[in-house]
Structure formats: C-alpha cells, structure tokens
Write an enzyme that holds these catalytic residues in place. Structure first.
Site, mmCIF file in Angstrom:
data_model
loop_
_atom_site.group_PDB
_atom_site.id
_atom_site.type_symbol
_atom_site.label_atom_id
_atom_site.label_comp_id
_atom_site.label_asym_id
_atom_site.label_seq_id
_atom_site.Cartn_x
_atom_site.Cartn_y
_atom_site.Cartn_z
ATOM 1 N N GLY A 46 10.667 18.913 14.743
ATOM 2 C CA GLY A 46 11.382 18.043 13.824
ATOM 3 C C GLY A 46 11.301 18.585 12.414
ATOM 4 N N GLN A 51 11.620 18.266 3.403
ATOM 5 C CA GLN A 51 10.820 19.460 3.707
ATOM 6 C C GLN A 51 11.534 20.757 3.325
ATOM 7 O OE1 GLN A 51 9.872 18.025 7.945
ATOM 8 N NE2 GLN A 51 8.049 19.180 7.356
ATOM 9 N N CYS A 89 2.577 19.254 11.431
ATOM 10 C CA CYS A 89 3.730 19.196 10.533
ATOM 11 C C CYS A 89 3.982 20.588 9.980
ATOM 12 C CB CYS A 89 3.437 18.216 9.395
ATOM 13 S SG CYS A 89 4.767 18.085 8.191
ATOM 14 N N LEU A 90 5.240 20.996 9.946
ATOM 15 C CA LEU A 90 5.577 22.317 9.420
ATOM 16 C C LEU A 90 5.221 22.446 7.939
ATOM 17 C CD1 LEU A 90 9.014 22.974 11.172
ATOM 18 C CD2 LEU A 90 6.780 23.933 11.769
ATOM 19 N N HIS A 131 7.572 10.297 12.736
ATOM 20 C CA HIS A 131 7.032 11.301 11.806
ATOM 21 C C HIS A 131 8.099 11.727 10.788
ATOM 22 C CE1 HIS A 131 4.558 15.105 11.036
ATOM 23 N NE2 HIS A 131 5.717 15.387 10.484
ATOM 24 N N GLU A 132 9.298 12.022 11.290
ATOM 25 C CA GLU A 132 10.362 12.478 10.383
ATOM 26 C C GLU A 132 10.842 11.338 9.490
ATOM 27 O OE1 GLU A 132 10.500 15.537 10.159
ATOM 28 O OE2 GLU A 132 9.463 15.917 12.035
ATOM 29 N N HIS A 135 8.726 11.002 6.455
ATOM 30 C CA HIS A 135 8.994 11.976 5.387
ATOM 31 C C HIS A 135 10.024 11.448 4.388
ATOM 32 C CE1 HIS A 135 6.722 15.572 6.298
ATOM 33 N NE2 HIS A 135 7.147 15.624 7.544
HETATM 34 ZN ZN ZN Z 1 6.313 16.720 9.037
#
Ligand code: ZN
Length: 155
Positions: A46, A51, A89-90, A131-132, A135
């Site tokens: 995701g 991000q 998380c990226l 999660h997304e 953000h």
């Molecule tokens: Zn993330």
C-alpha cells in the site's frame, strides 16, 4: 509512469492532514499510476499520497496478484472485529511492529474515473486499508504499534 520518491517518517509532510481531491482528472490519474509503480518497485502492499509528498486524500493498495485498489477521498463505512499482527510501512523502512486493526472493513470512495466505489476487506486487505487511511490524517502505524523493531535475520 514514473517512480516517485517515498518520504520517510522524519518528513513533516507525513504528519499533516491531507485535503479532499476536488476533481478527478488526468493529473490525479498520473499520480495514482506513479504511486502504484512506486509501491510495486518497493515491494509494498500500500502507498498513500502523502508518502510521495502529495497531501491529497488518495491511496493505492495491492495485497495479492489479483486486484489493485485505487481509492480517492476514501471513507471507512464499517469496521468490525479485531486482528493483532505485524505491520510495516515504506516510510519506516526495515521496521515492523504489532498493531490492532479491525478484521473486517468496508470502505467507500471514488475510483480513477471519479465514479463511486465500495470495497470490503478482511485480514491483510482490511489492515492495508486502515493503514493507508491513517496516512491521510497524518497518522503513522508506529503511533499505534507495540514493539516496533528491526526483524532479526532468522525471522
Ligand atoms: Zn505506511
């Protein structure tokens, strides 16, 4: 399509609240395409617009080979059950932590053509949606996680 730079947790952009997308146009579609490409290149499941430094309410999720979810102006309309599991998380490269998430989520928003869509997710898909979504409100999973750590090589 182009790869975008993924910002990491020190970047204040990740702490800001994203604004609604007011018009779903070619610019938005290009960003979605770039986000999907960037997510795939980073082996993520995701990626949310903040991000890649864009404070707009949209994200991409793909947890299997089947379906790429693209959601613009998402709203969580149902969330129930509980799952407790590992998440990463990226924007927090390398680390994982344990997070409670709803087991089942129903989410609504617009697709890449500006048409209303509704999706249901369970397990990993529900986790990725939540999660997304977080953000978009400036929340990073580490805010909610227990035992954020670098996984050992033998894990
Ligand atoms: Zn993330």
């Amino acid at each position: 399509m182009a790869l975008r730079n993924i910002v990491t947790e020190e970047d204040p952009v990740l702490r800001k609240k994203s604004r609604q997308v007011t018009e779903v146009n070619d610019r938005i579609r290009t960003i979605l395409d770039d986000m999907a490409e960037t997510m795939h290149a980073a082996y993520g499941v995701g990626l949310a617009a903040p991000q890649v430094g864009i404070l707009r309410r949209m994200f991409v999720v793909q947890v299997d080979d089947e379906h790429l979810y693209e959601l613009i102006n998402p709203e969580i309309v149902e969330a129930d059950g509980d799952q407790y599991g590992e998440e990463g998380c990226l924007s927090v490269p390398g680390y994982v932590g344990l997070v409670h998430r709803p087991e089942h989520v129903k989410i609504r928003g617009l697709d890449r053509n500006g048409k209303p869509v509704e999706y249901e997710g369970e397990g990993l898909l529900a986790r990725a949606f939540m999660h997304e979504y977080d953000h978009l409100d400036g929340i990073i999973y580490t805010d909610k996680a227990d035992n954020v750590h670098l996984p050992k090589d033998d894990e």
